[in-house]
Design a protein around this motif. Structure first.
Motif, PDB file in Angstrom:
ATOM      1  N   SER A   1      42.348  63.240  -4.239  1.00  0.00           N
ATOM      2  CA  SER A   1      43.043  62.455  -5.365  1.00  0.00           C
ATOM      3  C   SER A   1      44.002  63.410  -5.803  1.00  0.00           C
ATOM      4  N   GLU A   2      43.935  64.812  -5.910  1.00  0.00           N
ATOM      5  CA  GLU A   2      45.298  65.479  -6.161  1.00  0.00           C
ATOM      6  C   GLU A   2      46.534  65.424  -5.499  1.00  0.00           C
TER       7      GLU A   2
ATOM      8  N   ALA B   1      48.133  62.290  -6.550  1.00  0.00           N
ATOM      9  CA  ALA B   1      48.553  62.403  -7.837  1.00  0.00           C
ATOM     10  C   ALA B   1      50.057  63.079  -7.589  1.00  0.00           C
ATOM     11  N   ASP B   2      49.978  63.997  -6.921  1.00  0.00           N
ATOM     12  CA  ASP B   2      51.445  64.834  -6.700  1.00  0.00           C
ATOM     13  C   ASP B   2      52.529  63.798  -6.077  1.00  0.00           C
TER      14      ASP B   2
ATOM     15  N   GLN C   1      53.716  61.289  -8.302  1.00  0.00           N
ATOM     16  CA  GLN C   1      54.732  61.544  -9.213  1.00  0.00           C
ATOM     17  C   GLN C   1      56.308  61.909  -8.329  1.00  0.00           C
TER      18      GLN C   1
ATOM     19  N   ARG D   1      51.290  69.811  -8.494  1.00  0.00           N
ATOM     20  CA  ARG D   1      52.864  69.869  -8.886  1.00  0.00           C
ATOM     21  C   ARG D   1      52.866  68.877  -9.757  1.00  0.00           C
ATOM     22  N   SER D   2      52.086  67.910  -9.909  1.00  0.00           N
ATOM     23  CA  SER D   2      52.361  67.118 -10.985  1.00  0.00           C
ATOM     24  C   SER D   2      51.325  67.276 -12.251  1.00  0.00           C
ATOM     25  N   ASP D   3      51.935  66.732 -13.294  1.00  0.00           N
ATOM     26  CA  ASP D   3      50.882  66.601 -14.470  1.00  0.00           C
ATOM     27  C   ASP D   3      49.672  65.897 -14.179  1.00  0.00           C
TER      28      ASP D   3
ATOM     29  N   ALA E   1      47.957  65.697 -11.160  1.00  0.00           N
ATOM     30  CA  ALA E   1      47.102  66.655 -10.290  1.00  0.00           C
ATOM     31  C   ALA E   1      46.580  67.571 -11.086  1.00  0.00           C
TER      32      ALA E   1
END
Lengths: 747, 747
Positions: free
Chosen positions: A322-323, A326-327, A330, B251-253, B255
Motif C-alpha cells: 500500500s505504501e 501511495a508513493d 503521487q 515519499r508521498s503524503d 504513504a
C-alpha cells in the motif's frame, strides 16, 4: 522518400492468401525460419518457394521465377541480394503482385549506393502502386489470422490478442515477443518496419486504427519519418479511442548518434517530440516493459472510454505494498481520496478489528485465514462514488497450489466482482514476474482479468491511461468546438495545403529579407505593430540625446546597443541596467557604444544583414516583476514550436520550459505556463504580485500567431525577457532570425 | 523503545540448534506453515511443539510448557495470544532461552493497551538480555544454513545466495521471495522485522555486515527507528564494502499516513531521508524490482571494489536496444566514450561490413549466422582502456533450444571471456522476464554470470553501483583524512556522547532563551559575531533618522520592520525595496511602521518573546547578484540538516534545494551547491558574474557550524536571502527560532 500507401495496399500486405518466398535457399537460416513460421503457425494459403536454380528447397518444390508459379501470388517475401530486388519487383508488378516484404539489407542504411538503390525501388513502387514493407526489415506477424512472413524465431505459444506492435528495430521484435508472452499479452499484428522506403510507421498505424482486432498500438520509434501523416493518424486514433503508446529513443545525445548510424534517420529534438506526443495524445514511455504493460492495460476491455479521472481506490492484502502504491500514485499525479463514510463503514464491517480502514486499503494478513476478504473488500470499494478506478493488488499462482479447487473458486468469485464492478478495476501484481504457463491456464479457467506486471510499471500504466483518457476527452471537446489541431500544416515544414491561418495571415506585409538576424528595435517594432506590448524605446545618437530620452521615460533606465548579429548583447558588455541619473546615462552611453563597436568589428559576431551601424536605445528599467521567455523556433520535423519559460538568466540554468507545436490557443498556452516548475512564482506570494495569467497567455498567443504569419522563412522569433508585473506584460527584448529559404512546401 | 541487541544475541537468534514453537495448534495455518517450513527446508536441529493442552499437534508430540522440553532450546517461536507473550518470555528467560521470534500481533500497531504490552516485553527483554524479533513479525529465513522459523509459504526452490533481505513489512516478504526466485537471485537471510520492539533493522543490518555469506543488503523501510545506530552501521557497511540498498516508502503524503496506520512509526521528512541515505552511501531505490536487481548486481563477484567509474563499453546484438541503453545511460549519469582506436580497429576486423563501430556497439543480426560474434566483440571491448565497465546485452534461453549443445558452447565461451575480462562485465537482458527453470539450469551448466533483469532496471542498477562505489571511495578517503562523518551525535537528536564539535563549541555563550523567534537584527548580530558577513544595517527611530542612515549607507536602500513573530516580513507589507532617494525613504518609513504595527497587533503573528516593539532598519539595496538560501533545521530523526538553495522567492516555487545532515564540510557544501538545478546561474554567464563558490561554501559552513554550536534548543537558523555577487557574499536577512526544550540526549 516515403509515398502514401493506401489502406487497400496494406490490407493486401497483411492479409495475403498466398505467399512467394523469393530467394529461398537451404543455406539461409532466414529462409528456413520464414518458411517454418509460415508453415507452423497455421497459415492456410499457398506458400511458393522461388530461387533462380529451381529444384527443391526446404524439402519442397522451388520455382525458378515468380512467373512459373501456377497460382496467384498476393505477397512476395524477398530475400535476394540488394541489386536483384528491383528486378524481382518489376517481374512481380508485371504479374500483378501488389504487396512485398523486402528482408534484404544493403539499402539506405549503408549510405552511398544503398541510398540510390532504395530511391529506385521506392520510385518504382510509387509508379506501380506497390506496398513494400522494408527493405532491411524482418517482415511481420499477423497473429490475428496466423500469417507470419517473418524471418526470426517466434516464441511458442504466440498469444493472439488486442495489442498491435510496430517496431523500427528488427532485433527488438524478439525481445518484445518474449515479453508479451511472459506478460500473457496477446498481439494482433507485429510489424518490423526496416527502412520504410514505401510503407511507413504512420501507414501501419493507420491500418491498425482501422483493424477491429487491435485495441491499442505499441510503437518503438527511432524517428518519425512522416511527421504530418503521423500527426494526422495519431489524431484519428485518439478520436477513435485507440491508444498509441510509444517508446521513442533519442532522448540522449548518444542515442541520437546511434540512431543515425542505425537507420540514417535524423532524430528530432527530444523535448519537441515529447510536446508533440503529448499534444497528439500519444503516450510516451521510456522502457520496453512500460511499452507493453501500458499498451496492454489500455487495450483492456473494462476501459472502453478510458479512465474517468485520477481518483483511485486501492485494495491490497499488504501494508508495505500500500505504501509503495501511495508513493507511486503521487509520482503519477494520481489521487487516493478518503473513502466515503458508507464505504468505510462497510469495510469496517468485514475487516478484522486490527485492520485500519484507509485508502489504500490493507485488508491485512487475515486474508490467509479468510480468502474471500480481498474480493469482498474490492466489491465495497468499487461502489465508492468518490473513486474513478479501483486497483486490486493480486498475484496469479505461479504453480499449482496445494488446494487448487478452493483457490480457483476464490479467483473466479473475484472475476465475477470485477465484471460486475461499476468502475474499471485494474489488477496489479507486487512485482514484475512472468505469468507462468500454469498462471496462464489458471487465468483462462477463472476468467481472471489481465494482471498488470508489478506496482512500479502498473502505476505508470494507470497514470498513462488517466492522462490518455484526459487527452482524448480534450480532443473530442476541441473537435466539437471546431478548434484547429496542433501540428496542422500551418506550421509544418512540409505538406501542400495552405492552412486557414496562412490564408488569413498577411504574410506579404513582411518585406523580402536576406537570411540573418533582425536588430532588436526592428523586431520590437514588428511585434508592437501586431499587438504585442513592447517596452517604450527611444533611439539616442549622442549622450545628450540619451539623457533626454531617459528624462522623458523616467529613471532608472537601461541603455543597449542594437546591432546586427549582436544577439546576446549582454555577452559583449553592450547593455547597462538600472541607470539612476544623467551622469550614469552619459557614462553608460560611452561604454555601450564602445562595446558595440568592438563587437561589430568582430566578424564572427556579425550576421550578413544590411542593417547598418550600431544604434543606442534607451528604455525604462523594469524591476520587481517576473521575467519570462516566449520563443518560437522551427523544428525540422514538426515545424514551428513555441517554448515558454520562466526567468531571464534562469531559463538556461533550469531548462524549465514548456513546449507547444503551433498552432495553439491562448488556453493551451495558459496550461503550458502552469506546467512550469516555477509556475508558483507567477501565482504570486512572498512580495511578488500575482501575474495576470490570462493576459500573459494572450500576449504569448499573439507572438505565436505572428510567427505563423511570418511565413516559411522565419527561423525563430523570441521575446526574452517578457516582463510580467501583475497586470503589466511587456516585451523587453526581441529577436527574429530568418533562413535563406522556406522548407519545402511551406509558404 | 529499542534496546541495543548485541551481535552475540543475533547469532543465537539466527543460528539456533533447536527451536520451540510455542502456541502450536492444528487450527492455525501459521503454526502448520512454520512447522512445515522448519521440517521441509533441511533444519537439522530439534523442533519442539508447545501448547498448554499438550497432546499431539501437526502429528507430533506437543509439550504443555517450555519447561517440559527434554533438551536445550535456543529459540522460541511464539504464537500465543498477546497477553500470554510476557509469561512465555518469563518462563523462557528463566530456562535460559535467549532468542525469540514473536509472531503474535496486538502490540504497538494497535495503539492503547498494545503499546503498554509492547513496552513491558521490551523492558523485560532489556532486563534479561533477550533478543526478540517482532512482535507482529513473521520470523526469518536463514537460507544459508536452512533454518526457517517463518510463518508464510516459501516458494520452491528457495535459492541460497549473497543477498540479505530485511523488511519492515510481513506481506512483502512473499513478493520479494517470489521475485528473487524469478531473477535467480539467492538470499542469505530474510528477516521480517515486525514492530522492532527489541531487535531493530539496524541490529539485523549489523549482523549481516558481519555475515560472510551476505555480500549485499536489501532493505524495505517504512521508517528508521534508531537513526544514530542505523547511521553508524551504514557507515561501517560502506567501509566494509557491503552495499546497502533501500526501498524507503513515505515519499508521498499518503504513504506517510499509511505507514503511521501500519506500524505506528513516524516517517521523517522524505528529502532528509534522501540526503541521509546519500551521505551514508545507502543506495535508495523506488521499486521492489530495483531493490532486488540492484542488490543482486552489487552482490556479484566481479565487483569486489565496486565499479571504477561511469564509463561504459556496451556490446549488443541490437541497434534498437543500443539506443534504449544510450538514453538510460544518460538518465543515470553514465558515459559511453568512443572506443579507443585499437578497439575500433579490432572490432572492424570481426564485424560484417554493414555494421557501424560505435559505443554502444550493435554487432548486428549477423550474430544469428556467426554466434561467436557477440563474445568476440565482448573480448575486444573489455580490453579498451577507456572503459570502466562492460555491459553485455544477452538473454538466457527460456526453454531448450533446437541445438542445445551448440548454444551451451557459445554461452560457456562467453562465460570464459567474462571471467578473463580485465574489467567488470555486467550482463543485461532486454526486458525483465523470469529466469525460467531451464534458464537456471542452463546458467549453472555454462557458468554464465547473473543476468540483470532488463535494460530499464539494469541501467538503474549499474548507475547505482557506480554511485555506491564513488560513495565508498569518498568515505575511505574521509576516514583516511580523519574527517568527521555526517550524522554523528554532534547533530543528533538522541545519543549520549557529546561530539567533538560540541565539546569545542561555546554553547554557553548563548543566553537562556524562551521558545520563539528572534528578530532579524538580533539574529544578524549573532551571525556577524560568528564570522558570517552580514549586510550593513542601521536602526532608525524616525523618518529623518532613516534618511540619514540611507545617506550614510548609499542609495538605493531597503527599509524593513523587524518585529517579533513577523518572520515573513514581505507578507505583511513591512519591507520596501530599492528606495532611490530621501523622499522615498520618508514615505516608506511611514508605510513600513504602519504595516509592522498592524502585524504586531495580530496575535497570530506574534511569538511570545520579550523582544519589545517593532524597530525599523535601513540597509543598502543589493541588486544584480544572485540570492541563495542557507537554512539549518532540526529533523526529528536525523538532527540538524542544512538546506542550500537558489533564488529568494524561487526557492519554494522550484523546490531546488540540496540537503546535508550536519556536521558537514565546506567541500561538501560546495558539492551540494553543485547539485542544484540552478547551479549554472552561480557559474555566471549572460550578464551575471560567476560567484566565488569557495567563498559561498565557506560562509555557509560558518552558518552550519554556528547552528551546531547553538545547542539542542535551536529549532532552525535560516539566512534568506544570502546575497552573492561575484566575490561578495552577504546575509541580507536571518531568522533564528528556538524550541522550549532540547530533544532527549542533545546538549
Amino acid at each position: 522518400m516515403s509515398v502514401d500507401a493506401g489502406v487497400t495496399g496494406l490490407r493486401a500486405l497483411f492479409h495475403p492468401r498466398s505467399i512467394a518466398l523469393v530467394g529461398a535457399t537451404d543455406k539461409s537460416g532466414w529462409s528456413r525460419g520464414t518458411y517454418d513460421n509460415l508453415r507452423s503457425h497455421g497459415f492456410g494459403g499457398d506458400v511458393y518457394l522461388v530461387t533462380h536454380r529451381g529444384g527443391r528447397v526446404h524439402g519442397a518444390r522451388a520455382y525458378s521465377r515468380l512467373g512459373d508459379i501456377p497460382g496467384p501470388v498476393d505477397l512476395a517475401y524477398v530475400m535476394v541480394p540488394p541489386q536483384a530486388v528491383l528486378p524481382v519487383l518489376r517481374e512481380g508488378a508485371d504479374l500483378g503482385i501488389q504487396a512485398y516484404v523486402v528482408l534484404t539489407a544493403g539499402f539506405a542504411e549503408i549510405g552511398g549506393d544503398g541510398v540510390r538503390r532504395e530511391k529506385e525501388i521506392a520510385e518504382f513502387a510509387l509508379s506501380r502502386g506497390l506496398s513494400i514493407l522494408g527493405p532491411n526489415g524482418n517482415g511481420y506477424i499477423n497473429a490475428t489470422v496466423g500469417i507470419m512472413p517473418y524471418g526470426l524465431p517466434i516464441p511458442v505459444p504466440l498469444l493472439r490478442g488486442p495489442v498491435g506492435v510496430v517496431l523500427q528495430s528488427g532485433a527488438l521484435a524478439s525481445a518484445v515477443l518474449t515479453f508479451t508472452q511472459a506478460r500473457n499479452v496477446g498481439i494482433s499484428l507485429l510489424a518490423s518496419m526496416g527502412n520504410e522506403s514505401v510503407v511507413s510507421v504512420a501507414d501501419v498505424v493507420e491500418h491498425l486504427v482501422d483493424d477491429p482486432a487491435t485495441k491499442a498500438i505499441a510503437l518503438f520509434l527511432e524517428s518519425v519519418r512522416q511527421p504530418e501523416k503521423f500527426a494526422r493518424v495519431a489524431r484519428r486514433a485518439l478520436r477513435a479511442g485507440k491508444p498509441i503508446v510509444a517508446l521513442k529513443v533519442g532522448r540522449s545525445d548518444h542515442a541520437r548518434r546511434t540512431a543515425e548510424a542505425h537507420t540514417g534517420a535524423l532524430t528530432g529534438n527530444d523535448a519537441v517530440s515529447d510536446a508533440v506526443f503529448r499534444q497528439l495524445g500519444v503516450v510516451r514511455v521510456r522502457s520496453l516493459e512500460d511499452l507493453i504493460i501500458t499498451a496492454a492495460l489500455l487495450a483492456q476491455g473494462p476501459l472502453p472510454d478510458g479512465l474517468r479521472g485520477p481518483r483511485l481506490g486501492v485494495v491490497t492484502p499488504s501494508g508495505g505494498a500500500s505504501e509503495i502504491i501511495a508513493d507511486r500514485a503521487q509520482d503519477e499525479g494520481l489521487r487516493l481520496p478518503a473513502f466515503a463514510p458508507e464505504t468505510a463503514a462497510a469495510l469496517a464491517g468485514i475487516l478484522p478489528a486490527f485492520a485500519t480502514v484507509a485508502n489504500p486499503l490493507d485488508v491485512t494478513g487475515y486474508v490467509l485465514i479468510d480468502r474471500t476478504l480481498l474480493g469482498r473488500a474490492l466489491e465495497i470499494v468499487a461502489a465508492d462514488p468518490g473513486v474513478d478506478t479501483v486497483v486490486l493488488l493480486s498475484e496469479l499462482p505461479r504453480a499449482e497450489p496445494a488446494d487448487p479447487d478452493a483457490i480457483r473458486a476464490v479467483y473466479a468469485a473475484t472475476s465475477g466482482r470485477v465484471a460486475a464492478s461499476p468502475r474499471p478495476v485494474v489488477v496489479v501484481s507486487n512485482t514484475l514476474t512472468d505469468v507462468t504457463a500454469y498462471g496462464r491456464e489458471f487465468q483462462a479457467a477463472t476468467g481472471y482479468p489481465c494482471v498488470t506486471g508489478g506496482i512500479e510499471h502498473g502505476m505508470h500504466a494507470i497514470g498513462a491511461a488517466v492522462r490518455w483518457s484526459q487527452a482524448r476527452r480534450d480532443a473530442l471537446a476541441r473537435a466539437a468546438a471546431g478548434e484547429q489541431e496542433p501540428g496542422s500544416p500551418a506550421s509544418g515544414p512540409g505538406g501542400s495545403r495552405p492552412s486557414r491561418a496562412l490564408r488569413a495571415g498577411p504574410v506579404a506585409r513582411v518585406p523580402a529579407q536576406p537570411a540573418g538576424v533582425w536588430a532588436e528595435d526592428r523586431a520590437a517594432a514588428l511585434l508592437a505593430a501586431r499587438g504585442v506590448p513592447v517596452v517604450p524605446t527611444r533611439t539616442a545618437a549622442s549622450p545628450a540625446a540619451a539623457v533626454h530620452a531617459a528624462e522623458v521615460l523616467g529613471y532608472p533606465v537601461v541603455l543597449k546597443a542594437v546591432s546586427p548579429g549582436a544577439a546576446h548583447k549582454s555577452d559583449i558588455g553592450a547593455v547597462r541596467l538600472a541607470l539612476p541619473d544623467a551622469a550614469a546615462v552619459r557614462a553608460a552611453f560611452q561604454d555601450v557604444r564602445a562595446a558595440a563597436r568592438r563587437a561589430t568589428a568582430d566578424p564572427a559576431r556579425v550576421a550578413g544583414t544590411a542593417d547598418g551601424q550600431p544604434r543606442i536605445i534607451v528604455q525604462p528599467y523594469r524591476t520587481g516583476g517576473i521575467e519570462l521567455i516566449a520563443g518560437v523556433v522551427r523544428d525540422p520535423a514538426w515545424g514551428l514550436v513555441l517554448a515558454v519559460g520562466l526567468g531571464g538568466v534562469w531559463v538556461e540554468a533550469l531548462g524549465d520550459t514548456a513546449l507547444r507545436v503551433l498552432p495553439t490557443s491562448a488556453d493551451e498556452i495558459g496550461r503550458a505556463l502552469g506546467e512550469l516548475r516555477g509556475a508558483a512564482v507567477l501565482r504570486g506570494g512572498h512580495g511578488t504580485e500575482p501575474a495576470d495569467l490570462g493576459r500573459v497567455a494572450d500576449v504569448i498567443a499573439r507572438i505565436a500567431d505572428l510567427a505563423i504569419k511570418l511565413g516559411g522563412r522565419l527561423e525563430s522569433l523570441e521575446v526574452n525577457p517578457l516582463y510580467v508585473h501583475g497586470p503589466q506584460v511587456e516585451a523587453l527584448d526581441a529577436l527574429i532570425t530568418w533562413r535563406a529559404q522556406a522548407p519545402a512546401g511551406v509558404v
